[in-house]
Design a protein around this motif. Structure first.
Motif, PDB file in Angstrom:
ATOM      1  N   VAL A  40     -29.816   3.599   8.557  1.00 31.56           N
ATOM      2  CA  VAL A  40     -30.655   2.705   8.648  1.00 31.56           C
ATOM      3  C   VAL A  40     -31.933   3.469   9.213  1.00 31.56           C
ATOM      4  O   VAL A  40     -31.651   3.943  10.536  1.00 31.56           O
ATOM      5  CB  VAL A  40     -30.459   1.281   9.485  1.00 31.56           C
ATOM      6  N   ALA A  41     -33.273   3.240   8.852  1.00 28.97           N
ATOM      7  CA  ALA A  41     -34.232   4.142   9.519  1.00 28.97           C
ATOM      8  C   ALA A  41     -35.059   3.390  10.131  1.00 28.97           C
ATOM      9  O   ALA A  41     -35.767   3.847  10.941  1.00 28.97           O
ATOM     10  CB  ALA A  41     -34.987   4.928   8.364  1.00 28.97           C
ATOM     11  N   LYS A  42     -35.021   2.054   9.915  1.00 30.97           N
ATOM     12  CA  LYS A  42     -36.129   1.206  10.521  1.00 30.97           C
ATOM     13  C   LYS A  42     -35.061  -0.033  10.980  1.00 30.97           C
ATOM     14  O   LYS A  42     -34.681  -0.696  10.115  1.00 30.97           O
ATOM     15  CB  LYS A  42     -37.230   0.888   9.694  1.00 30.97           C
ATOM     16  N   ALA A  43     -35.247  -0.495  11.952  1.00 29.54           N
ATOM     17  CA  ALA A  43     -34.532  -1.837  12.602  1.00 29.54           C
ATOM     18  C   ALA A  43     -34.825  -2.994  11.752  1.00 29.54           C
ATOM     19  O   ALA A  43     -36.050  -3.136  11.285  1.00 29.54           O
ATOM     20  CB  ALA A  43     -34.623  -1.873  14.063  1.00 29.54           C
ATOM     21  N   VAL A  44     -34.007  -3.854  11.469  1.00 28.28           N
ATOM     22  CA  VAL A  44     -34.275  -5.094  10.686  1.00 28.28           C
ATOM     23  C   VAL A  44     -34.102  -6.295  11.401  1.00 28.28           C
ATOM     24  O   VAL A  44     -33.041  -6.394  12.401  1.00 28.28           O
ATOM     25  CB  VAL A  44     -33.212  -5.197   9.471  1.00 28.28           C
TER      26      VAL A  44
ATOM     27  N   LEU B 147     -31.119  -7.574  13.483  1.00 19.66           N
ATOM     28  CA  LEU B 147     -30.071  -7.865  12.455  1.00 19.66           C
ATOM     29  C   LEU B 147     -29.345  -6.423  12.475  1.00 19.66           C
ATOM     30  O   LEU B 147     -28.001  -6.239  12.350  1.00 19.66           O
ATOM     31  CB  LEU B 147     -30.411  -8.320  11.284  1.00 19.66           C
ATOM     32  N   LEU B 148     -30.048  -5.384  12.109  1.00 20.08           N
ATOM     33  CA  LEU B 148     -29.420  -4.102  11.960  1.00 20.08           C
ATOM     34  C   LEU B 148     -30.368  -3.134  12.900  1.00 20.08           C
ATOM     35  O   LEU B 148     -31.560  -3.178  12.654  1.00 20.08           O
ATOM     36  CB  LEU B 148     -29.549  -3.655  10.582  1.00 20.08           C
TER      37      LEU B 148
ATOM     38  N   ARG C 169     -38.244  -8.965   5.204  1.00 18.08           N
ATOM     39  CA  ARG C 169     -37.902 -10.576   5.308  1.00 18.08           C
ATOM     40  C   ARG C 169     -36.727 -11.247   4.656  1.00 18.08           C
ATOM     41  O   ARG C 169     -37.187 -10.875   3.307  1.00 18.08           O
ATOM     42  CB  ARG C 169     -39.156 -11.175   5.699  1.00 18.08           C
ATOM     43  N   THR C 170     -36.467 -12.368   5.008  1.00 16.92           N
ATOM     44  CA  THR C 170     -35.633 -13.094   4.237  1.00 16.92           C
ATOM     45  C   THR C 170     -36.390 -13.895   3.381  1.00 16.92           C
ATOM     46  O   THR C 170     -37.559 -14.234   3.732  1.00 16.92           O
ATOM     47  CB  THR C 170     -34.426 -13.676   4.769  1.00 16.92           C
ATOM     48  N   LYS C 171     -35.842 -14.321   2.099  1.00 15.65           N
ATOM     49  CA  LYS C 171     -36.594 -15.272   1.255  1.00 15.65           C
ATOM     50  C   LYS C 171     -36.743 -16.706   2.328  1.00 15.65           C
ATOM     51  O   LYS C 171     -37.846 -17.437   1.854  1.00 15.65           O
ATOM     52  CB  LYS C 171     -36.071 -15.742   0.033  1.00 15.65           C
ATOM     53  N   ASP C 172     -35.894 -17.231   2.863  1.00 12.25           N
ATOM     54  CA  ASP C 172     -35.991 -18.529   3.712  1.00 12.25           C
ATOM     55  C   ASP C 172     -37.089 -18.212   4.757  1.00 12.25           C
ATOM     56  O   ASP C 172     -37.612 -19.444   5.027  1.00 12.25           O
ATOM     57  CB  ASP C 172     -34.654 -18.745   4.224  1.00 12.25           C
ATOM     58  N   GLU C 173     -37.279 -16.821   5.095  1.00 10.77           N
ATOM     59  CA  GLU C 173     -38.072 -16.891   6.141  1.00 10.77           C
ATOM     60  C   GLU C 173     -39.521 -16.523   5.816  1.00 10.77           C
ATOM     61  O   GLU C 173     -40.209 -15.705   6.555  1.00 10.77           O
ATOM     62  CB  GLU C 173     -37.663 -15.883   7.460  1.00 10.77           C
TER      63      GLU C 173
END
Length: 351
Positions: free
Chosen positions: A15-19, A27-28, A121-125
């Motif tokens: 992972v190159a950029k935090a999620v 989250l990551l 971003r998540t679809k719900d958000e």
């Protein structure tokens, strides 16, 4: 680093950029090595892709126009506000102004005025990240138009809260995967009035900011809503918001459709200028949009696939690219399309 579609992620990628989620919770983290479990969770959340670091993308730097900290604070604020306003109709106006001021200050100090970073971003958000994106894009336009601090604040606050009225729309309509009925679409349209009323009730929110919530779906040809206003009868603040709102919506994954490619969204805005959007404002807006974002995949007329390394602002359709020779071993050839005129981009692809 480069952006990788969720469907192309593999265990072992870094992972190159935090999620983050919409509350600003991580989250990551950056440098985490992906596992099947992590990838499965990202899919469950409806995240379309993330940034990874590998041999083929080593040294590629992708800068956002504002800091991660400010973006995540803004997104968390929109989410908490939409939750709170549905209960007690209250907006923390001071907090909104602080966030908008931070965005303005960072944009004014930034040397990076080209939007390259894809929002994760998540679809719900969707709505929370969408409001932040629309605010950032609108403020970039406001700065380009020479707005003073007061007017930028009004624009930033209004755009950050422009979809607040959606809290009054049932999720069964907002998140319906199929086509809306006429009654359902009529209810969706009312979010502009609901939002205006809620913001107006707060008393200490600028009338212009409230107006943005009310009129960001008005269109120059008179076919918008809620009033069917035409041309200059629509305030410039709402005309700015309309362009940024539609662009971000088109280039985002939704529950009922996949996102549009950036070049296609740009062509849509151009084709609809004069009827759906203000022509002069569209021209200004497009100066800030990277046609082929850094770290994204493109297909060349030679049939080769490449990754965008750096944009040439004076000619966005001819960036510096890395032609992939051997992805596994990180073998590539880097060329500037400004200097190789026989080579050009014909399409994009999900890395």
């Amino acid at each position: 680093m480069r952006f990788i579609s969720i469907y192309n992620l593999k265990p072992g990628m870094v992972v190159a950029k935090a999620v983050y989620n919409a509350e600003g919770q991580m989250l990551l983290n950056k440098d985490v090595v992906l596992t099947d479990s992590y990838i499965g969770r990202l899919k469950e959340l409806g995240i379309s892709g993330i940034y990874i670091e590998d041999n083929i993308s080593q040294g590629i730097v992708i800068k956002d126009v504002i800091s991660d900290e400010t973006r995540e604070k803004a997104r968390a604020f929109v989410k908490s506000t939409m939750k709170q306003i549905s209960v007690n109709r209250h907006v923390d106006v001071q907090k909104a102004r602080e966030i908008v001021d931070s965005i303005i200050d960072e944009l004014l100090d930034s040397h990076e005025m080209l939007v390259n970073l894809q929002d994760i971003r998540t679809k719900d958000e969707y709505t929370f990240g969408h409001c932040v994106n629309v605010s950032v894009l609108s403020l970039m336009m406001g700065i380009a138009l020479g707005y003073d601090r007061m007017k930028l604040r009004e624009l930033g606050t209004g755009t950050l809260l422009h979809d607040i009225g959606k809290v009054c729309i049932p999720d069964s309509i907002l998140k319906k995967p199929g086509k809306l009925t006429k009654d359902e679409f009529d209810e969706i349209k009312r979010h502009t009035i609901y939002g205006y009323q809620m913001l107006k009730e707060n008393g200490n929110i600028s009338g212009y900011s409230c107006y943005i919530a009310l009129c960001h779906h008005e269109r120059p040809d008179g076919k918008g809503y809620p009033f069917g206003l035409k041309g200059d009868n629509i305030h410039q603040l709402a005309r700015i918001t309309a362009i940024c709102d539609v662009y971000d919506a088109l280039t985002s994954d939704r529950v009922y459709r996949s996102k549009m490619k950036i070049p296609d969204a740009v062509e849509y805005l151009k084709s609809m200028a004069m009827s759906q959007f203000d022509y002069d404002l569209v021209k200004i807006f497009l100066k800030f949009i990277a046609l082929y974002p850094v770290g994204s995949g493109v297909v060349l007329n030679t049939g080769q696939k490449a990754i965008v390394v750096r944009n040439n602002p004076e000619m966005q359709n001819r960036p510096v690219v890395r032609i992939i020779k051997d992805e596994q071993n990180g073998d590539y050839e880097e060329i500037d399309l400004m200097e190789h005129l026989s080579v050009f981009i014909v399409d994009t692809y999900e890395v």
